[in-house]
Structures are given as structure tokens and as C-alpha cells.
Write an enzyme that holds these catalytic residues in place. Structure first.
Site, PDB file in Angstrom:
ATOM      1  N   ASP A 197     -47.805 -34.140   3.008  1.00 45.50           N
ATOM      2  CA  ASP A 197     -46.811 -34.534   4.001  1.00 45.50           C
ATOM      3  C   ASP A 197     -47.044 -33.822   5.322  1.00 45.50           C
ATOM      4  OD1 ASP A 197     -45.504 -36.192   2.205  1.00 45.50           O
ATOM      5  OD2 ASP A 197     -44.211 -34.579   1.465  1.00 45.50           O
ATOM      6  N   TYR A 224     -51.234 -25.495  -5.735  1.00 43.17           N
ATOM      7  CA  TYR A 224     -50.468 -25.318  -4.511  1.00 43.17           C
ATOM      8  C   TYR A 224     -49.998 -23.874  -4.395  1.00 43.17           C
ATOM      9  CZ  TYR A 224     -50.070 -30.306  -3.354  1.00 43.17           C
ATOM     10  OH  TYR A 224     -50.329 -31.603  -2.978  1.00 43.17           O
TER      11      TYR A 224
END
Length: 418
Positions: free
Chosen positions: A186, A245
Site C-alpha cells: 500500500d 514483514y
């Protein structure tokens, strides 16, 4: 003629108006409804607004500067090693096993494609990218926005084969390449070792040419770390076995941790106190997060902006290899920020992630740790029926796609270990 039907039109409008008002009233009523938790610490749990304000009231520019330095230097995931006092050499980009095929599989592919044309003759390249999230509007190409995919495909256009170039010209489309990615990010999310692929029917292509072209696209903001020719069957998304992540969350330097303050502990134990905590214990957040490790669970309550067809069943299930949190010191090359800042680092490794899943997990873990919830708080929320049970997504500025793995997961390469 129109005057003849005006009375009927007015009557129809009156008949339709009450449901519209009722629907509007229902929307206004639901807008302020909060999810009703029933556990013992429900009175200490932040509302969605309180959680949002707590998350965004942070010096996120310091985190963005740190990520920008890693991208500029091309350090890749190894650049995170210094946060945990580890040797960067142990986390350098792995360049072995690029073809992902055994010798027998290569021979079979060569024999079967010898007399074939079309897609069997194309050449596929694997591209490992590093880009700064604060400089782009996300990965996916969108009209009028500065996206990573749009920039990469634009500079790959010079390597498109002649046949495809003519097809694009005939349709009045720009001559651009097609980059397939391991996972979209994003707006605001940084990637240190994102993986994408590009194929062409041109035989004169060299990996170095592609690397140089992408390197000139956005210096210091987008950097290709590795370009290599791989097997035609390689797909960066479907071939991936895990993704990792890292979320860096700035902590309050002077604030006391709620579990380190005697008075705060008493308030947590006494249900008569409705004073909500102002901070959280990182160790408690770690205890809550590590309960996810080694389990296949449905994370539909932790996903956002997903289609209804992907909100139930196996499409929402993910296997979490590793989930930990730890305190670290974040240093910046900025002369005005020489002193290190205390941060919480959350490391998550899974076979796949849903949209905004990491950010919701981090925000919810922080909220539950602040409220003094049990270690199985996140597991209990998996059974919720309303996504309001989880916290709003944490800011994208703290999130970073570290790397994508095409070999079996090795826990020894994790940054946060026991």
C-alpha cells in the site's frame, strides 16, 4: 403530457421517502456503535478513535528517514541487522537457486520446448527491488498516481519485443513492460527486497541492462538489488513459500510502561477503575503475538478492504511461521537526530498475508497489551463476527516488506529470536 404524470410521480416519491429516511437513521445510529467486548478488561480497552489517535501521534518521520537510508544505500534486509546487534553478513541477499528447477527438470523443459514457439521461447527475469514507501503511492499502477509498478513498467518498455510493441501501438497504448509482483504494498509501505518478474521474447537481453534502466527511474527512491534470468515457469507470487514483514513503532521515551507502574497494575486488577492506560508493555505485546506462531488460522477479522468472496473460508487462512516483538534503538543519519529513538519492532513471517493484515495485527496487539488482556487475546478475536472487534490499521509508514522466500523457512535468519 408531463403535467399528466406529475401527480403520480409525486405520490411515488412520497412512498419511497420513509425507507430512505429510515436507512439514513440506521446509518447514523451504527456510525458510533462500538464492538462490545465481554472479557474482564473490556473497560480498559481503547475505542477505535482512541487507538487511531495513539497510533498516529508518533514521530513517523524518523522511521521514514531510517527506511529511506536503507533504500538509498541498497542494504536490503541486511540493513535491519544493526537494530538487533547482528552481523549484516548473515542476512545478505541470497543469490543461489535462481532457476528453482532441478537438473532433470531443466533437461525436460529444454527437450519439451525445443520444437515449440510462443511462450516457450520467452525469457523470464527475476528482479529484486528496494523502494521507499513515502515516495510512492503504493505498488499497483493507477492512473494519475506515482506508483512503483507504473515506474518500473515504463522503464521496462525499452526491452519489449517487436511483436508486442506493434500490438501496443495498434491499440494506442504506451510501450511498457509487464511486471508481475510477489505481493502488492500500500501507499507509504517500504520494501527492502520486493520480488517481481518480467518476460520478453528478445534474445539479446542482459540482466545488467534491465538493472541499469530501473536504477535510473528514481535514484535513491527505487533501487534494483538483483536482476537474474530464471526459468520460464517462475512466478514471483505463486512460487513464494513465505513473506516477511517488519513493523517499527516509535515508543514514548519518558512514559512509564503500564505493567512497570505499581499504581497502574492496581488499576488493571480493580474493575472499578475506568482509567484507560496511556501506554503498553512491549513484552506483553510479544507474548500476545507469539501465540500465532506455528498455526494456520483465518485472519478475516484482521483484513480490510477485501472482497466479500474472500472474507470466508480457505482464502482467509494463513500459516504464521514466526511472530515476535522486541525493543530496539533506531538511529538516523540526520544530524538533528543523533540520539537513538526507542522503538518496538514486530517481525511477522507467513506463507501469505491479507490486505492490511499486518497493520491491523500490530495495532490490535498494542491495544490488547495496553488493556492487560490475556496471551490468547488475538486467538479469541479470530472467532469474532465483526471487524470492529479489532483495532484500526496502524500507520503504513512503519511497515516494511523485508523479503520474500523461495526456499523452506529458516528460523535462524529471523531478527527476533529467543
Amino acid at each position: 403530457m408531463l403535467a399528466k404524470f406529475r401527480p403520480l410521480m409525486a405520490t411515488a416519491a412520497k412512498a419511497r421517502s420513509p425507507p430512505a429516511v429510515a436507512a439514513s437513521t440506521a446509518m447514523d445510529r451504527d456510525e458510533h456503535v462500538h464492538y462490545k467486548h465481554t472479557d474482564g478488561c473490556h473497560h480498559l480497552r481503547w475505542t477505535a478513535k482512541e487507538s487511531y489517535e495513539y497510533m498516529y501521534a508518533r514521530p513517523w518521520s524518523r522511521v521514514l528517514d531510517f527506511y529511506a537510508e536503507l533504500v538509498r544505500t541498497g542494504a536490503g534486509s541486511a540493513g535491519l541487522a544493526k537494530l538487533f546487534a547482528k552481523d549484516e553478513a548473515d542476512y545478505n541477499l541470497d543469490t543461489t537457486g535462481e532457476n528453482y528447477l532441478t537438473l532433470s527438470e531443466k533437461q525436460t523443459a529444454t527437450i519439451s520446448s525445443k520444437d515449440r514457439g510462443g511462450r516457450w521461447e520467452r525469457v523470464t527475469f527475476k528482479i529484486v527491488l528496494s523502494y521507499h514507501g513515502g515516495s510512492f503511492d503504493g505498488w499497483q499502477k493507477q492512473p494519475g498516481l506515482n506508483t512503483v509498478q507504473g515506474l518500473v513498467e515504463k522503464h521496462l518498455g525499452q526491452f519489449v519485443d517487436e511483436r508486442k510493441a506493434k500490438q501496443l501501438e495498434a491499440r494506442s497504448l504506451p510501450i511498457e513492460g509487464c511486471a508481475v509482483v510477489a505481493g502488492r504494498t500500500d501507499k507509504g509501505v517500504t520494501a527492502l527486497q520486493q520480488v517481481c518478474s518480467f518476460y520478453t521474447w528478445r534474445k539479446d537481453m542482459k540482466p545488467g541492462d534491465i538493472k541499469q534502466a530501473i536504477n535510473e527511474a528514481a535514484p535513491d527512491k527505487l533501487k534494483p538489488l538483483l536482476v537474474s534470468e530464471v526459468a520460464r515457469e517462475f512466478h514471483p507470487n505463486f512460487a513464494a513459500k513465505w513473506r516477511r514483514y517488519m513493523y517499527i513503532f516509535p515508543l514514548d521515551e519518558d512514559a512509564k510502561l503500564i505493567f512497570g507502574d505499581e499504581h497502574s497494575s492496581e488499576a488493571l486488577e480493580n474493575s472499578e477503575h475506568n482509567i484507560k492506560p496511556q501506554n503498553f508493555d512491549v513484552a506483553k505485546a510479544d507474548e500476545i503475538l507469539r501465540k500465532l506462531s506455528g498455526k494456520t488460522l483465518s485472519y478475516k477479522m484482521f483484513a480490510r478492504d477485501t472482497q466479500a468472496s474472500r472474507s470466508v473460508g480457505p482464502p482467509t487462512e494463513c500459516f504464521m511461521f514466526h511472530s515476535r516483538a522486541a525493543v530496539a534503538k533506531l538511529f538516523s543519519s540526520n544530524e538533528d537526530c543523533k540520539e537513538g529513538m526507542r522503538v518496538m519492532c514486530v517481525e511477522l513471517v507467513a506463507n501469505r498475508f491479507l490486505r492490511k493484515m499486518v497493520r491491523v495485527l500490530v495495532a490490535t496487539a498494542i491495544r490488547e497489551a495496553a488493556a492487560g488482556a490475556r496471551e490468547d487475546a488475538l486467538l479469541n478475536l479470530m472467532e469474532a463476527t465483526d471487524r470492529r472487534a479489532t483495532a484500526p490499521p496502524a500507520p503504513p509508514e512503519g511497515l516494511c516488506l523485508v523479503d520474500v522466500g523461495y526456499k523452506d523457512f529458516d528460523k535462524q535468519r529471523c531478527f527476533i529470536v529467543d
